[in-house]
Design an enzyme around this catalytic site. Structure first.
Site, PDB file in Angstrom:
ATOM      1  N   PRO A  17       0.810  -1.218   0.000  1.00  0.00           N
ATOM      2  CA  PRO A  17       0.000   0.000   0.000  1.00  0.00           C
ATOM      3  C   PRO A  17       0.843   1.269   0.000  1.00  0.00           C
ATOM      4  O   PRO A  17       2.030   1.248   0.331  1.00  0.00           O
ATOM      5  CB  PRO A  17      -0.787  -0.120   1.304  1.00  0.00           C
ATOM      6  CG  PRO A  17       0.153  -0.849   2.225  1.00  0.00           C
ATOM      7  CD  PRO A  17       0.874  -1.842   1.336  1.00  0.00           C
ATOM      8  N   GLU A  18       0.192   2.374  -0.320  1.00  0.00           N
ATOM      9  CA  GLU A  18       0.846   3.683  -0.297  1.00  0.00           C
ATOM     10  C   GLU A  18       1.302   4.059   1.105  1.00  0.00           C
ATOM     11  O   GLU A  18       2.389   4.602   1.287  1.00  0.00           O
ATOM     12  CB  GLU A  18      -0.111   4.742  -0.853  1.00  0.00           C
ATOM     13  CG  GLU A  18       0.409   6.163  -0.828  1.00  0.00           C
ATOM     14  CD  GLU A  18       1.456   6.445  -1.895  1.00  0.00           C
ATOM     15  OE1 GLU A  18       1.946   7.583  -1.951  1.00  0.00           O
ATOM     16  OE2 GLU A  18       1.796   5.520  -2.674  1.00  0.00           O
TER      17      GLU A  18
END
Length: 493
Positions: A366-367
């Site tokens: 994920p970011e």
């Protein structure tokens, strides 16, 4: 930031380091390398068909975007990877395009940082490679010489940004009016991620102005004032006054906004140990302080290690995909300095970021993510207990940092597991992000099929994701030595 990447001649790691290697069966090496080359060509063909000479392909609508001033960011960013892959056709296409760019013209605000790492970095790395180990790819040497001339042209267009009372530049500038956005501060990473490309430009042209400008700005970061701007030795705040060069806060992080400042400290030393020994000393101080003060393990997974943030006496238990270059930085620094302790800690960071990939439904990280057991979202409690982190932003926009650190881990240790991690990440990106014309970002890596897709193909897909994936699997670890591989990684992406 995206990264870096390495940077021009950039992280000239000497092949004399004699990093251990393991050898795949030739058939496996060839098939994996060929798969990466095919993916690169797929993205390139879509870009050429629907977006060239604009900045990026919109891979769902089959249109184009111009987020980087319309100079063809994807083409310039792709150059060094096309060279490493020895694709003479694409290399010459890109050179023909770069020769036509007028860097003095754009209708949009210019980011000094983004323009440096994508355009200036892309051209300089291409120049170094085509003047060295890949000289046979281009028959007309004047096309290669053009890269340096265009780099100088771009530097001359941008250099007014440094004309401030302190020498700390403005980032957002108007190259027509020589105006700026009126900002009073500049960020740590933005200020500290110029010096390698601008110094290289001076070294190649013999004009020291570019190096002096970037190194003057960097000087405030190497000797931070006031003392509150350096809470721990080597670890500094995130904002610097354009007026005075002093730090305006003491927020410490390896996340976006600060990240590549630390990355470039070691790369400057690798580039020229005699001139930039101070940069090494500052990197070592930051690396050691991070181990002492920022290293953090989730309560549910004490086997994992991440780097927290720090502000006013408190740790922030969250990190980002952008920060996952940190393991690679420790591995580079530890190898160059022959520091087993830094290598060992770097591998711990690599393992931590690896879990952000291994635990999601897509196998892509994920970011941003957190591990504060007091802040776990109700719908992620079970996931946190198993994974050791919870997702804060599930987006994936084709970032390279995790694959980058896997690559370093493989080169430093020779262990097959890290090469396999690169391959698995590449396979998952190819599976979930690929469209009919290129690659799109994902809205949620922990949702079935990655959720929805972002209609954008960032230029650093070419510059970094494909490059690290290819170099990890290229037959014989590529015909270019590790020193020249690092020249290729000029663009942070």
């Amino acid at each position: 930031m995206h990264l870096p990447s390495l940077s021009v001649a950039l992280a000239l790691v000497s092949s004399s380091l004699a990093l251990p290697q393991t050898v795949l069966p030739e058939s496996d090496v060839s098939s994996h390398a060929a798969a990466v080359k095919e993916a690169f060509s797929h993205a390139w063909d879509g870009y050429m068909k629907y977006a060239f000479p604009h900045d990026e392909l919109l891979p769902i609508s089959n249109s184009y975007g111009d987020s980087r001033n319309g100079w063809g960011a994807s083409a310039v960013d792709a150059l060094s990877t096309a060279i490493v892959m020895r694709n003479a056709t694409i290399v010459n296409q890109i050179l023909d395009h770069i020769a036509k760019i007028d860097y003095s013209k754009t209708s949009d605000t210019v980011s000094l940082f983004e323009t440096t790492i994508r355009y200036l970095g892309g051209m300089l790395s291409g120049y170094d490679l085509l003047k060295g180990p890949a000289a046979d790819l281009v028959k007309d040497s004047t096309k290669v010489d053009m890269l340096l001339q265009q780099s100088k042209n771009l530097g001359d267009v941008l250099k007014f940004a440094f004309d401030t009372p302190s020498g700390v530049p403005y980032n957002n500038i108007n190259i027509t009016s020589h105006g700026n956005d009126g900002a009073t501060t500049n960020g740590l990473a933005v200020t500290g991620t110029l010096v390698l490309e601008w110094t290289r430009l001076s070294d190649l042209t013999g004009d020291q102005e570019y190096a002096k400008l970037s190194q003057r700005a960097e000087s405030y970061l190497l000797a931070p004032q006031p003392s509150s701007g350096e809470p721990f030795p080597g670890l500094v705040g995130s904002e610097i006054s354009i007026q005075t060069g002093q730090f305006t806060n003491g927020f410490v992080s390896w996340n976006g906004g600060s990240d590549s400042f630390y990355e470039y400290l070691m790369k400057m030393y690798v580039y020229d140990p005699k001139r930039f020994a101070t940069y090494k000393d500052r990197w070592v101080a930051a690396a050691e302080s991070s181990i002492d003060h920022l290293a953090s393990s989730p309560a549910s997974r004490p086997d994992l290690t991440f780097l927290a943030t720090y502000n006013k006496g408190s740790l922030g238990l969250s990190s980002q995909h952008l920060a996952c270059f940190d393991g690679g930085s420790y591995l580079l620094g530890g190898t160059v300095l022959d520091r087993a302790d830094l290598i060992d800690f770097g591998l711990k960071l690599v393992d931590g970021c690896a879990e952000t990939y291994h635990q999601t439904l897509t196998g892509i990280g994920p970011e941003s993510f957190g591990w504060d057991e007091k802040s776990v979202p109700a719908d992620q409690k079970e996931f946190y207990e198993r994974a050791g982190f919870y997702v804060q932003s599930g987006a994936y926009i084709l970032r390279p940092e995790v694959i980058e650190s896997f690559y370093y881990a493989y080169r430093v240790t020779g262990k097959k597991q890290y090469r396999d991690w690169v391959w698995n990440a590449f396979v998952n990106i190819n599976k979930y992000c690929r469209t009919g014309s290129g690659f799109a970002g994902l809205t949620d890596v922990n949702a079935v099929n990655g959720g929805n897709r972002y209609d954008n193909q960032e230029s650093f897909l070419f510059a970094e994701v494909m490059k690290y994936a290819y170099l990890t699997h290229a037959p014989g670890m590529s015909p270019i030595s590790i020193a020249d591989e690092d020249k290729a990684n000029e663009s942070r992406g």
